[in-house]
Motif scaffolding. Structure first.
Motif, PDB file in Angstrom:
ATOM      1  N   GLN A   1      -1.985   4.046  16.249  1.00 33.82           N
ATOM      2  CA  GLN A   1      -1.872   5.529  16.646  1.00 33.82           C
ATOM      3  C   GLN A   1      -1.939   6.536  15.383  1.00 33.82           C
ATOM      4  O   GLN A   1      -2.266   7.583  15.419  1.00 33.82           O
ATOM      5  N   LEU A   2      -1.243   6.096  14.487  1.00 36.64           N
ATOM      6  CA  LEU A   2      -0.946   6.681  13.277  1.00 36.64           C
ATOM      7  C   LEU A   2      -2.031   6.884  12.209  1.00 36.64           C
ATOM      8  O   LEU A   2      -2.176   7.524  11.277  1.00 36.64           O
ATOM      9  N   LYS A   3      -2.835   5.817  12.136  1.00 36.62           N
ATOM     10  CA  LYS A   3      -3.813   5.586  11.061  1.00 36.62           C
ATOM     11  C   LYS A   3      -4.581   6.816  10.674  1.00 36.62           C
ATOM     12  O   LYS A   3      -5.018   7.145   9.729  1.00 36.62           O
ATOM     13  N   HIS A   4      -5.052   7.518  11.993  1.00 36.89           N
ATOM     14  CA  HIS A   4      -5.950   8.685  11.605  1.00 36.89           C
ATOM     15  C   HIS A   4      -5.209   9.813  11.445  1.00 36.89           C
ATOM     16  O   HIS A   4      -5.805  10.871  11.120  1.00 36.89           O
ATOM     17  N   ASP A   5      -3.787   9.707  11.547  1.00 33.37           N
ATOM     18  CA  ASP A   5      -3.267  10.967  11.214  1.00 33.37           C
ATOM     19  C   ASP A   5      -2.468  11.292   9.837  1.00 33.37           C
ATOM     20  O   ASP A   5      -1.862  12.233   9.551  1.00 33.37           O
TER      21      ASP A   5
ATOM     22  N   VAL B   1      -3.779  11.310   6.757  1.00 37.63           N
ATOM     23  CA  VAL B   1      -4.485  12.130   6.093  1.00 37.63           C
ATOM     24  C   VAL B   1      -3.775  13.447   6.071  1.00 37.63           C
ATOM     25  O   VAL B   1      -3.809  14.032   5.072  1.00 37.63           O
ATOM     26  N   GLN B   2      -3.435  13.813   7.359  1.00 40.03           N
ATOM     27  CA  GLN B   2      -2.599  15.152   7.449  1.00 40.03           C
ATOM     28  C   GLN B   2      -1.141  14.951   7.000  1.00 40.03           C
ATOM     29  O   GLN B   2      -0.413  16.177   6.685  1.00 40.03           O
ATOM     30  N   ILE B   3      -0.488  14.061   7.682  1.00 39.36           N
ATOM     31  CA  ILE B   3       1.025  14.014   7.416  1.00 39.36           C
ATOM     32  C   ILE B   3       1.449  13.921   6.318  1.00 39.36           C
ATOM     33  O   ILE B   3       2.455  14.279   5.744  1.00 39.36           O
ATOM     34  N   ILE B   4       0.646  12.848   5.447  1.00 42.42           N
ATOM     35  CA  ILE B   4       1.399  12.621   4.088  1.00 42.42           C
ATOM     36  C   ILE B   4       1.604  14.031   3.261  1.00 42.42           C
ATOM     37  O   ILE B   4       2.417  14.195   2.357  1.00 42.42           O
ATOM     38  N   PRO B   5       0.243  14.780   3.115  1.00 41.46           N
ATOM     39  CA  PRO B   5       0.241  15.919   2.210  1.00 41.46           C
ATOM     40  C   PRO B   5       1.437  16.829   2.683  1.00 41.46           C
ATOM     41  O   PRO B   5       1.970  17.659   1.972  1.00 41.46           O
ATOM     42  N   LEU B   6       1.566  16.758   3.939  1.00 39.61           N
ATOM     43  CA  LEU B   6       2.532  17.982   4.591  1.00 39.61           C
ATOM     44  C   LEU B   6       3.972  17.388   4.017  1.00 39.61           C
ATOM     45  O   LEU B   6       4.843  18.253   3.838  1.00 39.61           O
ATOM     46  N   SER B   7       4.053  16.118   4.290  1.00 40.74           N
ATOM     47  CA  SER B   7       5.691  15.618   3.915  1.00 40.74           C
ATOM     48  C   SER B   7       5.910  15.897   2.537  1.00 40.74           C
ATOM     49  O   SER B   7       6.963  16.216   2.119  1.00 40.74           O
ATOM     50  N   VAL B   8       4.949  15.578   1.517  1.00 37.61           N
ATOM     51  CA  VAL B   8       4.872  15.938   0.060  1.00 37.61           C
ATOM     52  C   VAL B   8       5.311  17.387  -0.280  1.00 37.61           C
ATOM     53  O   VAL B   8       6.311  17.445  -0.904  1.00 37.61           O
ATOM     54  N   VAL B   9       4.544  18.179   0.393  1.00 37.57           N
ATOM     55  CA  VAL B   9       4.870  19.706   0.356  1.00 37.57           C
ATOM     56  C   VAL B   9       6.383  20.014   0.685  1.00 37.57           C
ATOM     57  O   VAL B   9       6.981  20.841   0.119  1.00 37.57           O
TER      58      VAL B   9
END
Length: 322
Positions: free
Chosen positions: A220-224, A226-234
């Motif tokens: 379920q996470l594979k498609h998410d 791309v959005q979650i990684i940049p948000l976590s870094v920020v």
């Protein structure tokens, strides 16, 4: 032996933590039955940390209530609000990932920050005391913050969370400080050769076991991602920046180093325990990702601090904090 192991662990932490995540995922079927051991492993890590802190260190915080209050505002008010605003703007208020972002921002200060503060020339005793005090307050801070931001949107067992926080954070912290005082600090030198390496192994085990717990949700996470990684870094970078720039009014380099790591590094293993125990398992994803981000970001921050220090060499000494 213990010193050599600690140096080896700290040197390769940026590989060991992601490696434990991968191992937990690959061996999830074998490790999943042991997930219930995570709170006990974490309690031992807390106890090992608290043994090194006595009332003398805690008095440093008491003598500087303004620093404690300001650190609390930065880490448990500004950072969670920023996480909530960023998450809802990008993902929507009903996303379980927003809960994970806020959970990362509101959990107590990270134990590993003490190590980085020492390497970067900060105030070790103050950082250790901040971690202890902040951890002791977590049963009040974490449930209250989640409730204020999400209200009834998140179905949360508040009393159960408070009980677990007391058992795995407050009780080991009080016991550790008590043992330190009763032994007049001697217990640290006696047990640390054993507790320090074991607590690091416990931390790795916590990461691996939580990776095993979320393995069923990976598809379920594979498609998410791309959005979650940049948000976590920020978000992680923002937490470091809050401490760095928020401490500038004190005009103390040592305090700036201390507060920037205090704000930037959080107790990720506790975040994993809470995410998996009380929220949608998907909310654990930003917390898991922050494990991969937090230590490399600490390394980058250390490099930046060293460059700033070299640039300022020869300048007038900073004012001392009163």
């Amino acid at each position: 032996m213990e010193v050599a192991f600690n140096r080896w662990f700290e040197k390769w932490m940026f590989l060991l933590i992601p490696g434990s995540l991968v191992l937990g995922y690959l061996c999830s079927s074998a490790l999943r039955p042991m997930v219930d051991a995570v709170p006990y492993l974490f309690a031992f890590v807390t106890l090992s940390m608290a043994i090194g802190c006595g009332l003398g260190e805690l008095r440093q915080v008491i003598r500087r209530p303004g620093i404690l209050a300001w650190t609390f505002v930065l880490t448990h008010v500004v950072a969670p609000l920023a996480a909530y605003c960023i998450g809802t703007a990008w993902l929507g208020a009903d996303s379980p990932y927003v809960v994970g972002l806020v959970l990362f921002a509101i959990i107590p200060l990270g134990v590993s920050s003490v190590m980085w503060v020492g390497m970067s020339g900060g105030i070790i005793a103050l950082m250790l005391a901040l971690v202890v005090v902040d951890s002791a307050l977590s049963p009040l801070v974490v449930p209250a913050g989640i409730h204020l931001l999400f209200g009834t949107v998140v179905d949360m067992n508040t009393s159960g969370m408070i009980r677990d926080l007391v058992l795995i954070i407050v009780a080991p912290t009080v016991l550790g400080v008590l043992l330190h005082e009763l032994s007049k600090g001697r217990i640290k030198g006696i047990v640390q050769p054993y507790t320090a390496p074991v607590s690091k192994l416990c931390f790795v085990a916590v990461v691996a076991l939580n990776a095993a717990a979320i393995e069923p949700y990976v598809d379920q996470l594979k498609h998410d991602m791309v959005q979650i990684i940049p948000l976590s870094v920020v978000l992680v970078a923002l937490c470091y920046a809050l401490g760095f720039f928020g401490s500038m009014p004190y005009r103390s380099r040592e305090l700036q180093v201390t507060l920037s790591y205090a704000s930037g590094m959080r107790n990720i293993s506790l975040g994993l325990v809470l995410a998996m125990g009380y929220f949608n398992p998907l909310s654990a994803v930003p917390v898991v990702l922050s494990i991969l981000i937090q230590q490399p970001m600490a390394t980058l921050h250390h490099y930046i601090l060293q460059r700033i220090n070299k640039r300022n060499t020869g300048a007038s000494a900073p004012m001392h904090v009163r």
